[in-house]
Design a protein around this motif. Structure first.
Motif, PDB file in Angstrom:
ATOM      1  N   MET A  14       0.841  -1.185   0.000  1.00 39.12           N
ATOM      2  CA  MET A  14       0.000   0.000   0.000  1.00 39.12           C
ATOM      3  C   MET A  14       0.883   1.244   0.000  1.00 39.12           C
ATOM      4  N   ASN A  15       0.652   2.116  -0.968  1.00 41.75           N
ATOM      5  CA  ASN A  15       1.485   3.311  -0.980  1.00 41.75           C
ATOM      6  C   ASN A  15       0.835   4.420  -0.173  1.00 41.75           C
ATOM      7  N   MET A  16       1.629   5.370   0.188  1.00 44.57           N
ATOM      8  CA  MET A  16       1.220   6.447   1.084  1.00 44.57           C
ATOM      9  C   MET A  16       0.037   7.253   0.559  1.00 44.57           C
ATOM     10  N   PHE A  17      -0.108   7.357  -0.745  1.00 47.37           N
ATOM     11  CA  PHE A  17      -1.110   8.246  -1.326  1.00 47.37           C
ATOM     12  C   PHE A  17      -2.395   7.527  -1.755  1.00 47.37           C
ATOM     13  N   GLU A  18      -2.496   6.253  -1.473  1.00 50.86           N
ATOM     14  CA  GLU A  18      -3.606   5.443  -1.945  1.00 50.86           C
ATOM     15  C   GLU A  18      -4.978   5.958  -1.495  1.00 50.86           C
ATOM     16  N   LYS A  19      -5.053   6.550  -0.332  1.00 51.66           N
ATOM     17  CA  LYS A  19      -6.349   6.999   0.194  1.00 51.66           C
ATOM     18  C   LYS A  19      -6.695   8.434  -0.212  1.00 51.66           C
ATOM     19  N   ILE A  20      -5.808   9.111  -0.909  1.00 50.85           N
ATOM     20  CA  ILE A  20      -6.076  10.480  -1.358  1.00 50.85           C
ATOM     21  C   ILE A  20      -6.843  10.424  -2.676  1.00 50.85           C
ATOM     22  N   SER A  21      -7.888  11.223  -2.769  1.00 51.58           N
ATOM     23  CA  SER A  21      -8.620  11.320  -4.028  1.00 51.58           C
ATOM     24  C   SER A  21      -7.936  12.352  -4.926  1.00 51.58           C
ATOM     25  N   PHE A  22      -7.405  11.882  -6.037  1.00 49.23           N
ATOM     26  CA  PHE A  22      -6.795  12.782  -7.012  1.00 49.23           C
ATOM     27  C   PHE A  22      -7.777  13.101  -8.144  1.00 49.23           C
ATOM     28  N   TYR A  23      -9.028  12.713  -7.974  1.00 44.54           N
ATOM     29  CA  TYR A  23     -10.045  12.969  -8.989  1.00 44.54           C
ATOM     30  C   TYR A  23     -10.105  14.461  -9.311  1.00 44.54           C
ATOM     31  N   PRO A  24     -10.189  14.864 -10.555  1.00 43.68           N
ATOM     32  CA  PRO A  24     -10.312  14.083 -11.785  1.00 43.68           C
ATOM     33  C   PRO A  24      -8.959  13.772 -12.431  1.00 43.68           C
ATOM     34  N   GLY A  25      -7.915  13.813 -11.639  1.00 46.01           N
ATOM     35  CA  GLY A  25      -6.585  13.532 -12.169  1.00 46.01           C
ATOM     36  C   GLY A  25      -6.323  12.045 -12.301  1.00 46.01           C
ATOM     37  N   LYS A  26      -5.241  11.738 -12.992  1.00 45.76           N
ATOM     38  CA  LYS A  26      -4.825  10.352 -13.193  1.00 45.76           C
ATOM     39  C   LYS A  26      -3.354  10.231 -12.816  1.00 45.76           C
ATOM     40  N   VAL A  27      -3.050   9.288 -11.937  1.00 48.06           N
ATOM     41  CA  VAL A  27      -1.654   9.052 -11.563  1.00 48.06           C
ATOM     42  C   VAL A  27      -0.934   8.511 -12.792  1.00 48.06           C
ATOM     43  N   ILE A  28       0.087   9.246 -13.230  1.00 48.69           N
ATOM     44  CA  ILE A  28       0.820   8.823 -14.425  1.00 48.69           C
ATOM     45  C   ILE A  28       2.230   8.329 -14.100  1.00 48.69           C
ATOM     46  N   TYR A  29       2.667   8.563 -12.865  1.00 53.61           N
ATOM     47  CA  TYR A  29       3.985   8.068 -12.463  1.00 53.61           C
ATOM     48  C   TYR A  29       3.948   7.835 -10.962  1.00 53.61           C
ATOM     49  N   GLU A  30       4.370   6.637 -10.556  1.00 56.50           N
ATOM     50  CA  GLU A  30       4.367   6.310  -9.137  1.00 56.50           C
ATOM     51  C   GLU A  30       5.586   5.459  -8.832  1.00 56.50           C
ATOM     52  N   ASP A  31       6.556   6.101  -8.216  1.00 57.84           N
ATOM     53  CA  ASP A  31       7.768   5.402  -7.804  1.00 57.84           C
ATOM     54  C   ASP A  31       8.101   5.811  -6.374  1.00 57.84           C
ATOM     55  N   PHE A  32       7.057   5.902  -5.564  1.00 58.55           N
ATOM     56  CA  PHE A  32       7.210   6.303  -4.162  1.00 58.55           C
ATOM     57  C   PHE A  32       7.180   5.049  -3.315  1.00 58.55           C
ATOM     58  N   HIS A  33       8.345   4.628  -2.867  1.00 61.46           N
ATOM     59  CA  HIS A  33       8.461   3.387  -2.105  1.00 61.46           C
ATOM     60  C   HIS A  33       9.154   3.632  -0.773  1.00 61.46           C
ATOM     61  N   ILE A  34       8.775   4.697  -0.114  1.00 62.92           N
ATOM     62  CA  ILE A  34       9.377   5.054   1.165  1.00 62.92           C
ATOM     63  C   ILE A  34       8.591   4.376   2.284  1.00 62.92           C
ATOM     64  N   ASP A  35       9.315   3.739   3.192  1.00 60.81           N
ATOM     65  CA  ASP A  35       8.686   3.145   4.366  1.00 60.81           C
ATOM     66  C   ASP A  35       8.555   4.235   5.417  1.00 60.81           C
ATOM     67  N   ILE A  36       7.316   4.648   5.678  1.00 65.63           N
ATOM     68  CA  ILE A  36       7.105   5.765   6.602  1.00 65.63           C
ATOM     69  C   ILE A  36       7.462   5.411   8.041  1.00 65.63           C
ATOM     70  N   ASN A  37       7.736   4.137   8.300  1.00 67.22           N
ATOM     71  CA  ASN A  37       8.116   3.713   9.646  1.00 67.22           C
ATOM     72  C   ASN A  37       9.624   3.692   9.867  1.00 67.22           C
ATOM     73  N   LYS A  38      10.387   4.025   8.828  1.00 64.15           N
ATOM     74  CA  LYS A  38      11.851   4.061   8.929  1.00 64.15           C
ATOM     75  C   LYS A  38      12.338   5.489   8.801  1.00 64.15           C
ATOM     76  N   PRO A  39      13.437   5.813   9.470  1.00 62.96           N
ATOM     77  CA  PRO A  39      14.029   7.148   9.253  1.00 62.96           C
ATOM     78  C   PRO A  39      14.469   7.289   7.799  1.00 62.96           C
ATOM     79  N   LEU A  40      14.404   8.508   7.276  1.00 59.01           N
ATOM     80  CA  LEU A  40      14.792   8.732   5.876  1.00 59.01           C
ATOM     81  C   LEU A  40      16.252   8.400   5.610  1.00 59.01           C
ATOM     82  N   ASP A  41      17.073   8.358   6.659  1.00 53.76           N
ATOM     83  CA  ASP A  41      18.491   8.007   6.490  1.00 53.76           C
ATOM     84  C   ASP A  41      18.651   6.632   5.836  1.00 53.76           C
ATOM     85  N   PHE A  42      17.658   5.784   5.996  1.00 52.78           N
ATOM     86  CA  PHE A  42      17.719   4.425   5.457  1.00 52.78           C
ATOM     87  C   PHE A  42      17.053   4.312   4.091  1.00 52.78           C
ATOM     88  N   GLU A  43      16.649   5.422   3.521  1.00 51.33           N
ATOM     89  CA  GLU A  43      15.904   5.421   2.262  1.00 51.33           C
ATOM     90  C   GLU A  43      16.685   6.039   1.110  1.00 51.33           C
TER      91      GLU A  43
END
Length: 102
Positions: free
Chosen positions: A1-30
């Motif tokens: 499940m990606n972070m933005f899955e519950k956001i309504s982007f209507y009437p937009g269309k997701v055209i690129y999704e490469d967001f694979h950050i684990d929100i439970n880890k510090p960004l130092d590990f990303e």
């Protein structure tokens, strides 16, 4: 499940999704996942919502762009991971408001 899955982007269309950050880890590990091109939504009227990580400021930036004019964004929002979901949702609402005024 990606972070933005519950956001309504209507009437937009997701055209690129490469967001694979684990929100439970510090960004130092990303290190591998943090890059300028992470998430993009295309809207009617040549509007784009774009999210990326910018090393120079160590923050995410959410851009709202019209007509591919990256030099003059409609909105530029800098945030950290804690605020990213809320600020992305706020930008999606702003775009819907802009489109409804047409």
């Amino acid at each position: 499940m990606n972070m933005f899955e519950k956001i309504s982007f209507y009437p937009g269309k997701v055209i690129y999704e490469d967001f694979h950050i684990d929100i439970n880890k510090p960004l130092d590990f990303e290190d591998d996942g943090l890059k300028e091109d992470m998430f993009k939504v295309q809207y009617p009227d040549n509007l784009i919502l774009d999210i990326g990580w910018y090393d120079g400021i160590n923050k995410f930036i959410i851009y709202i762009i019209k007509d591919f004019d990256w030099d003059n964004p409609i909105q530029k929002t800098e945030c950290d991971l804690v605020d990213l979901y809320y600020k992305t949702e706020t930008c999606a609402i702003l775009i819907r408001d802009l489109l409804s005024k047409k």
